[in-house]
Design an enzyme around this catalytic site. Structure first.
Site, PDB file in Angstrom:
ATOM      1  N   ASP A 111     -18.350   3.311  -0.742  1.00  0.00           N
ATOM      2  CA  ASP A 111     -18.285   1.847  -0.953  1.00  0.00           C
ATOM      3  C   ASP A 111     -18.990   1.397  -2.221  1.00  0.00           C
ATOM      4  OD1 ASP A 111     -18.612   0.787   2.563  1.00  0.00           O
ATOM      5  OD2 ASP A 111     -17.163   2.033   1.501  1.00  0.00           O
ATOM      6  N   MET A 127     -11.103   1.321   2.075  1.00  0.00           N
ATOM      7  CA  MET A 127     -12.383   1.104   2.732  1.00  0.00           C
ATOM      8  C   MET A 127     -13.247   0.180   1.876  1.00  0.00           C
ATOM      9  SD  MET A 127     -13.363   4.642   4.621  1.00  0.00           S
ATOM     10  CE  MET A 127     -12.843   4.850   6.336  1.00  0.00           C
ATOM     11  N   GLY A 128     -14.375  -0.237   2.479  1.00  0.00           N
ATOM     12  CA  GLY A 128     -15.262  -1.184   1.775  1.00  0.00           C
ATOM     13  C   GLY A 128     -15.633  -2.269   2.751  1.00  0.00           C
ATOM     14  N   ARG A 134       9.914  -4.181  -1.912  1.00  0.00           N
ATOM     15  CA  ARG A 134       9.046  -4.568  -0.798  1.00  0.00           C
ATOM     16  C   ARG A 134       7.678  -5.050  -1.297  1.00  0.00           C
ATOM     17  NH1 ARG A 134      10.565   0.510   3.165  1.00  0.00           N
ATOM     18  NH2 ARG A 134      12.150  -0.587   4.416  1.00  0.00           N
TER      19      ARG A 134
END
Ligand code: F6P
Length: 347
Positions: A128, A170-171, A163
């Protein structure tokens, strides 16, 4: 000296490189006994597996993901007499110092132990990159590269199908991983915990792209991002409401909800993907192998300079030490200048 090493919290590539560096320098240069404390703080609480590590055992682990010492999310201060038990086991195993390798939870325990006169040195680890006091944690560079490669792959299928793809990285508290991988992957929008999500802004940005013929979009979102207060949708996404011993609930799922909301509001074909623990696995990048090695060497040197209560840290290109208690006062969130660079490419 008898020096204990432990790895706590979420694992990440580079942990074994740190362990290898500490063992090599400690044994070959200082003639230390290095003891591996298995399963993070749990190991010191249970006195479970605390055994010597030899140079031979770490010779070939530089490029291995994970941690040979295993890890846990045990918080000794949530256990009855946790501090006393830790102090007793440190005495029992005759540890002159403990090197704690971890993120804000593991290092937060180390800071409290330092206040209780335990001789500890911290090394900042997390994908992170939200540990204050250091410019970069090890594990972060590898996660950015993994996420960027994934975004590149998503881009080709998003473009082929016209699309909107929401890619969740994550984080928990900070959007460093989302911003770096988003910029590197050419994201059309990046959503982070630091700035509550304005759904109208997101939709407007995508519609603008479509209007000029860019009929696909890539949105990178950090798992800890949340909708602006007052949004009628749920404003916090959790997979597991039960918190761990540091009070963290398991996150995940904001990408799914965003893809539903965007489809409802625009009619565009939307998909979502959660990169999850892939960002934490496998071999470290060369950058992380070097940074981890530098952190490990500086940590064992700091033990021998009695710099207890320190966090080894990267400042610019230098490895320094900084007070651990000070570093634990806050989470390092992204600075607005950084996000402004990413915003140039939104919409
Ligand atoms: O702390 C690093 C981290 O990878 C976070 O980004 C993530 O939310 C968490 O760990 C996941 O924890 P676990 O591996 O225990 O599910």
């Amino acid at each position: 000296m008898n020096v204990g090493i432990l790895t706590g919290g979420g694992d990440c590539p580079g942990l074994n490189a740190v362990i290898r560096a500490i063992v090599y320098k400690g044994i070959k240069h200082y003639d230390d006994n290095i003891l591996g404390i298995y399963k993070g703080w749990k190991g010191l609480l249970d006195g479970g597996k605390i055994v010597p590590i030899t140079v031979e055992e770490v010779t070939n682990i530089l490029n291995l993901g994970g941690t040979i010492l295993k890890t846990s999310r045990t918080n000794p201060f949530k256990h009855k007499d946790g501090l006393k038990i830790i102090q007793k086991n440190i005495k029992k195993y005759k540890l002159d110092a403990v090197i704690a390798i971890g993120g804000e939870d593991t290092l937060g325990v180390a800071a409290k132990l330092h206040k209780a006169k335990v001789k500890v040195i911290g090394i900042p680890k997390t994908i992170d990159n939200d540990v204050d006091g250091t410019d970069q944690t090890f594990g972060f560079d590898t996660a950015v590269n993994i996420a960027t490669e994934a975004i590149d792959r998503i881009r080709s299928t998003a473009e082929s199908h016209n699309r909107v793809f929401i890619v969740e990285v994550m984080g928990r508290h900070a959007g460093w991983l989302a911003v770096e991988a988003g910029i590197a992957g050419g994201a059309d929008m990046i959503l982070v915990p630091e700035y509550p999500i304005d759904l109208d802004e997101v939709v407007t940005s995508i519609v603008k792209r479509h209007a000029r013929g860019e009929e696909f979009s890539i949105i990178v979102v950090a798992e800890g991002a949340a909708l602006k207060k007052g949004s009628k949708e749920k404003t916090y996404f959790t997979v597991e409401a039960e918190a761990d011993e540091f009070g963290h609930v398991r996150l995940g799922g904001i990408a799914y909800t965003l893809s539903k909301i965007i489809h409802e509001k625009t009619g565009y074909d939307c998909r979502n993907v959660i990169l999850g623990h892939i960002q934490r696995g496998g071999t470290p990048t060369a950058y992380d192998r070097v940074l981890s090695t530098r952190y490990g060497i500086h940590a064992i040197d700091s033990v021998h300079k009695n710099k207890f209560g320190s966090l080894v840290a990267l400042k610019g290109t230098k490895i320094v030490t900084t007070p651990l208690v000070q570093a634990m006062k806050r989470i390092k969130t992204i600075d607005s200048e950084y996000y402004k660079i990413a915003e140039v490419f939104f919409g």
